[in-house]
Structures are given as C-alpha cells and as structure tokens.
Design an enzyme around this catalytic site. Structure first.
Site, PDB file in Angstrom:
ATOM      1  N   ARG A  80       0.833  -1.212   0.000  1.00 54.42           N
ATOM      2  CA  ARG A  80       0.000   0.000   0.000  1.00 54.42           C
ATOM      3  C   ARG A  80       0.864   1.257   0.000  1.00 54.42           C
ATOM      4  O   ARG A  80       0.527   2.251  -0.640  1.00 54.42           O
ATOM      5  CB  ARG A  80      -0.952  -0.028   1.200  1.00 54.42           C
ATOM      6  CG  ARG A  80      -2.050   1.012   1.085  1.00 54.42           C
ATOM      7  CD  ARG A  80      -3.118   0.815   2.127  1.00 54.42           C
ATOM      8  NE  ARG A  80      -2.607   1.019   3.469  1.00 54.42           N
ATOM      9  CZ  ARG A  80      -3.307   0.770   4.579  1.00 54.42           C
ATOM     10  NH1 ARG A  80      -4.532   0.306   4.517  1.00 54.42           N
ATOM     11  NH2 ARG A  80      -2.772   0.991   5.761  1.00 54.42           N
ATOM     12  N   LYS A 183      -2.769   6.431   0.939  1.00 57.67           N
ATOM     13  CA  LYS A 183      -2.630   6.952   2.312  1.00 57.67           C
ATOM     14  C   LYS A 183      -1.704   8.167   2.313  1.00 57.67           C
ATOM     15  O   LYS A 183      -0.542   8.077   2.720  1.00 57.67           O
ATOM     16  CB  LYS A 183      -2.096   5.824   3.204  1.00 57.67           C
ATOM     17  CG  LYS A 183      -2.437   5.987   4.664  1.00 57.67           C
ATOM     18  CD  LYS A 183      -2.237   4.674   5.392  1.00 57.67           C
ATOM     19  CE  LYS A 183      -2.244   4.816   6.882  1.00 57.67           C
ATOM     20  NZ  LYS A 183      -3.487   5.298   7.451  1.00 57.67           N
ATOM     21  N   GLU A 219     -16.248   5.991   4.371  1.00 57.04           N
ATOM     22  CA  GLU A 219     -15.587   5.380   5.522  1.00 57.04           C
ATOM     23  C   GLU A 219     -15.723   6.183   6.798  1.00 57.04           C
ATOM     24  O   GLU A 219     -16.258   7.297   6.797  1.00 57.04           O
ATOM     25  CB  GLU A 219     -14.150   4.998   5.231  1.00 57.04           C
ATOM     26  CG  GLU A 219     -13.250   6.084   4.755  1.00 57.04           C
ATOM     27  CD  GLU A 219     -11.871   5.528   4.400  1.00 57.04           C
ATOM     28  OE1 GLU A 219     -11.404   4.580   5.048  1.00 57.04           O
ATOM     29  OE2 GLU A 219     -11.261   6.067   3.472  1.00 57.04           O
TER      30      GLU A 219
HETATM   31  N1  PLP Z   1      -9.210   4.248   6.358  1.00 54.99           N
HETATM   32  C1  PLP Z   1      -8.362   5.244   6.613  1.00 54.99           C
HETATM   33  C2  PLP Z   1      -8.657   6.574   6.034  1.00 54.99           C
HETATM   34  C3  PLP Z   1      -7.214   5.022   7.393  1.00 54.99           C
HETATM   35  O1  PLP Z   1      -6.367   6.007   7.674  1.00 54.99           O
HETATM   36  C4  PLP Z   1      -6.969   3.732   7.893  1.00 54.99           C
HETATM   37  C5  PLP Z   1      -5.762   3.450   8.647  1.00 54.99           C
HETATM   38  O2  PLP Z   1      -4.794   3.000   8.149  1.00 54.99           O
HETATM   39  C6  PLP Z   1      -7.891   2.723   7.599  1.00 54.99           C
HETATM   40  C7  PLP Z   1      -9.000   3.013   6.838  1.00 54.99           C
HETATM   41  C8  PLP Z   1      -7.671   1.338   8.102  1.00 54.99           C
HETATM   42  O3  PLP Z   1      -6.695   0.669   7.352  1.00 54.99           O
HETATM   43  P1  PLP Z   1      -5.825  -0.465   7.982  1.00 54.99           P
HETATM   44  O4  PLP Z   1      -6.760  -1.523   8.466  1.00 54.99           O
HETATM   45  O5  PLP Z   1      -4.968  -0.960   6.882  1.00 54.99           O
HETATM   46  O6  PLP Z   1      -5.063   0.134   9.089  1.00 54.99           O
HETATM   47  C1  COI Z   2      -4.000   3.435  11.213  1.00 53.08           C
HETATM   48  O1  COI Z   2      -4.990   2.787  11.550  1.00 53.08           O
HETATM   49  O2  COI Z   2      -2.877   2.948  11.124  1.00 53.08           O
HETATM   50  C2  COI Z   2      -4.095   4.824  10.860  1.00 53.08           C
HETATM   51  O3  COI Z   2      -3.269   5.259  10.141  1.00 53.08           O
HETATM   52  C3  COI Z   2      -5.176   5.608  11.397  1.00 53.08           C
HETATM   53  C4  COI Z   2      -4.798   7.004  11.821  1.00 53.08           C
HETATM   54  C5  COI Z   2      -3.928   7.073  13.001  1.00 53.08           C
HETATM   55  C6  COI Z   2      -4.395   7.865  10.702  1.00 53.08           C
END
Ligand code: PLP
Ligand code: COI
Length: 339
Positions: A80, A183, A219
């Site tokens: 990612r 991200k 989201e």
């Molecule tokens: N959506 C957003 C906007 C986020 O910043 C995050 C955090 O990383 C997620 C979803 C959840 O993603 P993940 O499960 O890969 O941490």
């Molecule tokens: C995460 O879940 O890792 C995130 O990045 C969420 C937030 C702290 C930006």
C-alpha cells in the site's frame, strides 16, 4: 525509563530510543541509518512541505502469550505504501528496505512493546516524503523513508466499547477520482475540521459519504466501515476509500466462521437494516458503533443492546486479536515473528 502505564496508554506519539532513515538520491536508495534523534532536517523547498508529496503507513507489533513478538501483515502495508508512492509520483521503497527498516525499529525499541494482555501494542509508522526542492509543481528528485514506533492504546478512547458517529454532507474526505484510495497526508488534512467538530459534539468520528452523490457510505474517519446483516458481512466499495488491511482480514475471518461477505456500495438508508455496525483499522482494530446520527436530518440509527458490542463483532474482534497475539494459529500467513 519510567514505568509505563500500559493499561492507560492513549493512541498518540510516544518517544522511544531509535528510528531508522534511508535517503533516495541520484535515482537510488542509500543504506539504512539508525538514529536516536526525533528531528529531521530538510530543504525548505522540499515537495512534502509545499505540494503534499507525503505518504505514511500504520502497522502493529504485538507481544504474544508465548513472549514472541509478532508483526501483522507488513507485506500489505509495504504494497500500500508503494501504491501511495505511485499515486503521487514518489520513489517506491523496495521490499528488502521496508522489511529491514520495520524489523530494525521493532528490535531496537523492544522494551517499548507492551506486555501481553495489557490491550496495547507497538504502533509502527513508516513515512515516505519528497525532500528534494521544487518550486514548480513537480515531483521531487530526492526522498526520505523513515520508520518510527511507539506503544499505543486504543484509537478511540472507548476501546472496544461502542462509539457514536455522525454522518456529514458539508465536508468530503476525498474527491471521487482523487487520492482517497491512497494513504497520503492531504486526505487527513481534509478531515480535520469535520472531525474536530464531531469530537466537540460528542462523536468519536465522522462517517463520510461518497463525494459524487452523497448517497453511499465511504468510511469512518481513519477507519473502514462494516455492517452485519444476518449472516452477511457488508462493507462499502468505493474508489475513494482507503483499502483497509484490517477490513480485508476481517472479511477472511467472517468467511471462516461461515458468513457471506459483500463488498459493494452501501446506501445510507441501508443503515436501518444492519444488526451491528463498526469501524475497523489498525489503530481502531474494531470499534463497534452504537449510534449513527445524520447531521442534516438528525435521524438516528441505533445498534447495541445495553451499550455492548454485538455478538458477531465481538467474535471477529477476538479472532483477530487471537491471531495477532499468537493464540490462534497463523493459517493465513499474516504474521512475521521477530527473532
Ligand atoms: N481508512 C483510513 C482513512 C485510514 O487512515 C486507515 C488506517 O490505516 C484505515 C482506513 C484502516 O486501514 P488499515 O486496516 O490498513 O489500518
Ligand atoms: C492506522 O490505523 O494505522 C491509521 O493510520 C489511522 C490514523 C492514526 C491515521
């Protein structure tokens, strides 16, 4: 080091002993460097400062019951991060470098990994930034890749207790064909004002809708959204959602316990049909949601009996944590054990 109150750790910055850095220069990455400074020095015209050439990741390391340290799905975070890099024209980070950087940071800061059973973990934050100078809007020629880590508790102060969220239409997190699926810092900047307002009004987070039609759920702030309807796990598909690694994992676990999984647009009205809803992410893990209030219509959707998480959310949460902490076998190959 003073004794850390592991049980009451917030989700926040925590100074540890070391971080690692690597510089991209003349078309190639240099050697990984270990640093004990919290500061970085860069050119005042660096593209990360002016034009948002910045991407980050978030992953966790856990101390298991058996004392071993486990990192969850780091290959997915690497993929990612490079997808984000391509999305805003930054240099990609090779797997060997990412892997070495994460492992080095975890090992060097081992004493900051919360003990098993404290409900806390080591949050690892890889960061990729354009450091080369530009004044015209162009990608940098130089980059810095940095990884730091620190112990954290739950992202929402409620932990696994259900939270309230609000649907907003006067702000969008990301444009339909913009950068919502990667991200990058700009997405988070766009969410600050509505998130601040939601916190002031007593909500844990904002539920953003699709920016094109404002009809579908995108989201839940810094986490994905899911709903449970009977025996089905439903989660939105949209180009402007960040593909959550936690969500992807929960989909596997839902299938494993015999559920159906649907990844498709989720209209706001469907909120009335779910038995349970929640937010999921590395930081949030699973945050069950007890109420969703529509800011415009004031209509409320309510879940959770006696303010408790629903049965399926609880099952999925326990299963995920059990894999992360080594209590269930790693049958999907999600875990890297730090030797
Ligand atoms: N959506 C957003 C906007 C986020 O910043 C995050 C955090 O990383 C997620 C979803 C959840 O993603 P993940 O499960 O890969 O941490
Ligand atoms: C995460 O879940 O890792 C995130 O990045 C969420 C937030 C702290 C930006």
């Amino acid at each position: 080091m003073n004794q850390i109150d592991w049980k009451n750790l917030p989700f926040g910055y925590f100074k540890t002993d070391y971080n690692v850095r690597c510089y991209y220069h003349d078309g190639q990455w240099g050697e990984l460097e270990i640093s004990s400074s919290e500061l970085i020095s860069m050119h005042m015209a660096a593209t990360c400062l002016h034009y948002g050439q910045e991407a980050f990741e978030g992953l966790k390391a856990f101390r298991g019951k058996d004392g071993k340290i486990r990192i969850f799905r780091m290959d997915e975070n690497w993929k990612r991060m490079n997808n984000s890099a391509r999305g805003i024209m930054m240099a990609e980070v090779p797997w060997e470098l990412f892997h070495k950087a994460v492992l080095t940071v975890v090992k060097l800061n081992e004493k900051y990994i919360p003990p098993y059973g404290e409900g806390a973990s080591l949050y690892i934050r890889p960061l990729l930034i354009g450091t080369g100078p530009q004044v015209g809007v162009k990608p940098a020629e130089e980059y810095m890749f940095l990884v730091f880590a620190g112990p954290v508790g739950p992202y929402f102060k409620e932990g696994f207790n259900p939270v309230k969220m609000e649907i907003v239409r006067d702000y969008h997190r990301a444009a339909p064909k913009g950068t919502g699926h990667i991200k990058v810092g700009g997405n988070y900047a766009a969410s600050l004002v509505p998130a601040h307002r939601a916190h002031q009004d007593g909500y844990a987070s904002v539920l953003f809708l699709d920016a094109a039609e404002e009809k579908y759920i995108d989201e839940a702030g810094p986490a994905n959204f899911f709903g449970i309807k009977g025996n089905t796990y439903v989660t939105p598909s949209s180009r402007s959602i960040l593909p959550s690694i936690t969500n992807k994992s929960l989909q596997e676990l839902a299938k494993e316990i015999g559920m159906k999984v649907e990844v498709r647009p989720v209209p706001v009205e469907e909120l009335a049909e779910f038995d349970e809803v929640g937010a999921c992410g590395t930081a949030a893990v699973i945050s069950p949601i007890c109420s969703i209030i529509d800011r415009d219509t004031t209509h409320g959707y309510h879940y959770c009996k006696e303010s408790k998480a629903g049965e399926i959310s609880t099952r999925l949460y326990k299963k995920l944590r059990a894999i992360q902490e080594g209590e269930e076998p790693d049958k999907y190959g999600w875990i890297t054990i730090v030797e």
